[in-house]
Design an enzyme around this catalytic site. Structure first.
Site, PDB file in Angstrom:
ATOM      1  N   GLN A   1      10.079  -5.506  11.608  1.00  0.00           N
ATOM      2  CA  GLN A   1       8.817  -6.031  11.080  1.00  0.00           C
ATOM      3  C   GLN A   1       7.681  -5.260  11.741  1.00  0.00           C
ATOM      4  O   GLN A   1       7.616  -5.170  12.973  1.00  0.00           O
ATOM      5  CB  GLN A   1       8.690  -7.528  11.384  1.00  0.00           C
ATOM      6  CG  GLN A   1       7.423  -8.149  10.809  1.00  0.00           C
ATOM      7  CD  GLN A   1       7.308  -9.649  11.097  1.00  0.00           C
ATOM      8  OE1 GLN A   1       8.218 -10.258  11.684  1.00  0.00           O
ATOM      9  NE2 GLN A   1       6.212 -10.238  10.691  1.00  0.00           N
TER      10      GLN A   1
ATOM     11  N   HIS B   1       9.132  -8.838   0.854  1.00  0.00           N
ATOM     12  CA  HIS B   1       9.042  -7.667  -0.024  1.00  0.00           C
ATOM     13  C   HIS B   1       9.801  -7.962  -1.317  1.00  0.00           C
ATOM     14  O   HIS B   1      10.937  -8.451  -1.274  1.00  0.00           O
ATOM     15  CB  HIS B   1       9.741  -6.457   0.604  1.00  0.00           C
ATOM     16  CG  HIS B   1       9.118  -5.948   1.864  1.00  0.00           C
ATOM     17  ND1 HIS B   1       8.322  -4.831   1.909  1.00  0.00           N
ATOM     18  CD2 HIS B   1       9.195  -6.393   3.150  1.00  0.00           C
ATOM     19  CE1 HIS B   1       7.941  -4.589   3.153  1.00  0.00           C
ATOM     20  NE2 HIS B   1       8.458  -5.532   3.933  1.00  0.00           N
TER      21      HIS B   1
ATOM     22  N   ILE C   1       0.827  -1.216   0.000  1.00  0.00           N
ATOM     23  CA  ILE C   1       0.000   0.000   0.000  1.00  0.00           C
ATOM     24  C   ILE C   1       0.862   1.268   0.000  1.00  0.00           C
ATOM     25  O   ILE C   1       0.411   2.326  -0.439  1.00  0.00           O
ATOM     26  CB  ILE C   1      -0.965  -0.032   1.219  1.00  0.00           C
ATOM     27  CG1 ILE C   1      -2.193   0.818   0.968  1.00  0.00           C
ATOM     28  CG2 ILE C   1      -0.272   0.359   2.506  1.00  0.00           C
ATOM     29  CD1 ILE C   1      -3.297   0.587   2.005  1.00  0.00           C
TER      30      ILE C   1
ATOM     31  N   HIS D   1       5.927 -11.778   5.556  1.00  0.00           N
ATOM     32  CA  HIS D   1       5.784 -11.259   4.196  1.00  0.00           C
ATOM     33  C   HIS D   1       7.159 -10.983   3.624  1.00  0.00           C
ATOM     34  O   HIS D   1       8.041 -10.476   4.312  1.00  0.00           O
ATOM     35  CB  HIS D   1       4.921  -9.992   4.157  1.00  0.00           C
ATOM     36  CG  HIS D   1       5.346  -8.948   5.132  1.00  0.00           C
ATOM     37  ND1 HIS D   1       5.044  -9.017   6.483  1.00  0.00           N
ATOM     38  CD2 HIS D   1       6.077  -7.819   4.967  1.00  0.00           C
ATOM     39  CE1 HIS D   1       5.563  -7.966   7.093  1.00  0.00           C
ATOM     40  NE2 HIS D   1       6.198  -7.228   6.202  1.00  0.00           N
TER      41      HIS D   1
ATOM     42  N   ASN E   1      11.672  -8.809   6.707  1.00  0.00           N
ATOM     43  CA  ASN E   1      11.964  -8.330   8.051  1.00  0.00           C
ATOM     44  C   ASN E   1      11.360  -9.325   9.041  1.00  0.00           C
ATOM     45  O   ASN E   1      10.141  -9.432   9.143  1.00  0.00           O
ATOM     46  CB  ASN E   1      11.373  -6.934   8.241  1.00  0.00           C
ATOM     47  CG  ASN E   1      11.995  -5.908   7.303  1.00  0.00           C
ATOM     48  OD1 ASN E   1      13.180  -5.988   6.992  1.00  0.00           O
ATOM     49  ND2 ASN E   1      11.207  -4.965   6.829  1.00  0.00           N
TER      50      ASN E   1
HETATM   51  P1  5GP Z   1       7.408  -4.615   7.366  1.00  0.00           P
HETATM   52  O1  5GP Z   1       8.061  -3.382   7.902  1.00  0.00           O
HETATM   53  O2  5GP Z   1       6.524  -5.304   8.398  1.00  0.00           O
HETATM   54  O3  5GP Z   1       8.372  -5.552   6.701  1.00  0.00           O
HETATM   55  O4  5GP Z   1       6.481  -4.098   6.193  1.00  0.00           O
HETATM   56  C1  5GP Z   1       5.102  -4.082   6.229  1.00  0.00           C
HETATM   57  C2  5GP Z   1       4.640  -3.568   4.882  1.00  0.00           C
HETATM   58  O5  5GP Z   1       3.251  -3.770   4.790  1.00  0.00           O
HETATM   59  C3  5GP Z   1       4.900  -2.068   4.681  1.00  0.00           C
HETATM   60  O6  5GP Z   1       5.705  -1.894   3.522  1.00  0.00           O
HETATM   61  C4  5GP Z   1       3.505  -1.471   4.546  1.00  0.00           C
HETATM   62  O7  5GP Z   1       3.444  -0.428   3.614  1.00  0.00           O
HETATM   63  C5  5GP Z   1       2.671  -2.667   4.122  1.00  0.00           C
HETATM   64  N1  5GP Z   1       1.287  -2.603   4.581  1.00  0.00           N
HETATM   65  C6  5GP Z   1       0.850  -2.311   5.836  1.00  0.00           C
HETATM   66  N2  5GP Z   1      -0.504  -2.371   5.887  1.00  0.00           N
HETATM   67  C7  5GP Z   1      -0.913  -2.711   4.626  1.00  0.00           C
HETATM   68  C8  5GP Z   1      -2.199  -2.905   4.060  1.00  0.00           C
HETATM   69  O8  5GP Z   1      -3.247  -2.793   4.702  1.00  0.00           O
HETATM   70  N3  5GP Z   1      -2.250  -3.244   2.745  1.00  0.00           N
HETATM   71  C9  5GP Z   1      -1.112  -3.381   1.979  1.00  0.00           C
HETATM   72  N4  5GP Z   1      -1.282  -3.704   0.700  1.00  0.00           N
HETATM   73  N5  5GP Z   1       0.120  -3.193   2.501  1.00  0.00           N
HETATM   74  C10 5GP Z   1       0.221  -2.861   3.806  1.00  0.00           C
END
Ligand code: 5GP
Ligand code: ZN
Length: 149
Positions: free
Chosen positions: A94, A102, A31, A100, A87
């Site tokens: 994370q 990336h 997003i 997830h 992460n």
């Molecule tokens: P992290 O820092 O946990 O590796 O990354 C989480 C990722 O999830 C971030 O890049 C953030 O933009 C994405 N994200 C968080 N909430 C949502 C959501 O509701 N929908 C989508 N499509 N991405 C999300």
């Protein structure tokens, strides 16, 4: 896990722009993308972090991330490479507690765009971006079929 945003995305009760889906995996656009085509690959079954994730499922997550990295090179996004990042745990930044991977498409010389994208995290045209990645996945499949033939 009803409180988990990615479980809700998997279930279809929260919106997302889907790029790929099978029985065990879902890939959708981030997003807040760093670059156009920034995609997240998730196991459909909830696992908070790598400690909870089945090894075989983790291998599938990586395989799909690998395919998406190849697909964006073959797509109209014209990527030259990608950053694949996972992460694992809050200690590793994370922020969403559902594993997830990336996949962040990169281009030669995009250092400035990457740096500003990292700060601004503005969405691009999501439908055309997802369509471009799907087309790249189709091209990859065709290429693989032709190599096997
Ligand atoms: P992290 O820092 O946990 O590796 O990354 C989480 C990722 O999830 C971030 O890049 C953030 O933009 C994405 N994200 C968080 N909430 C949502 C959501 O509701 N929908 C989508 N499509 N991405 C999300
Ligand atoms: Zn979840």
């Amino acid at each position: 896990m009803s409180g988990c945003i990615f479980c809700r995305i998997v279930a279809g009760s929260a919106p997302s722009t889907r790029v790929y889906e099978d029985d065990t995996l879902l890939a959708f656009l981030d997003i807040r993308p760093i670059t156009r085509g920034h995609t997240l690959v998730v196991p459909k079954q909830h696992a908070t972090d790598l400690d909870e994730l089945d090894h075989a499922l983790g291998a599938r997550v990586f395989t799909l991330g690998h395919r998406i990295a190849k697909a964006v090179r073959r797509s109209d996004l014209n990527a030259d490479g990608a950053n694949l990042v996972l992460n694992d745990g809050r200690a590793a930044f994370q922020t969403v507690g559902h594993v997830h991977l990336h996949v962040v498409p990169r281009k030669h010389g995009d250092r400035w765009g990457f740096a500003t994208g990292f700060v601004l995290r503005r969405p691009h045209d999501t439908e055309s971006t997802a369509a471009a990645i799907r087309a790249g996945l189709d091209r990859l499949e065709t290429e693989e079929r032709e190599t096997r033939a």
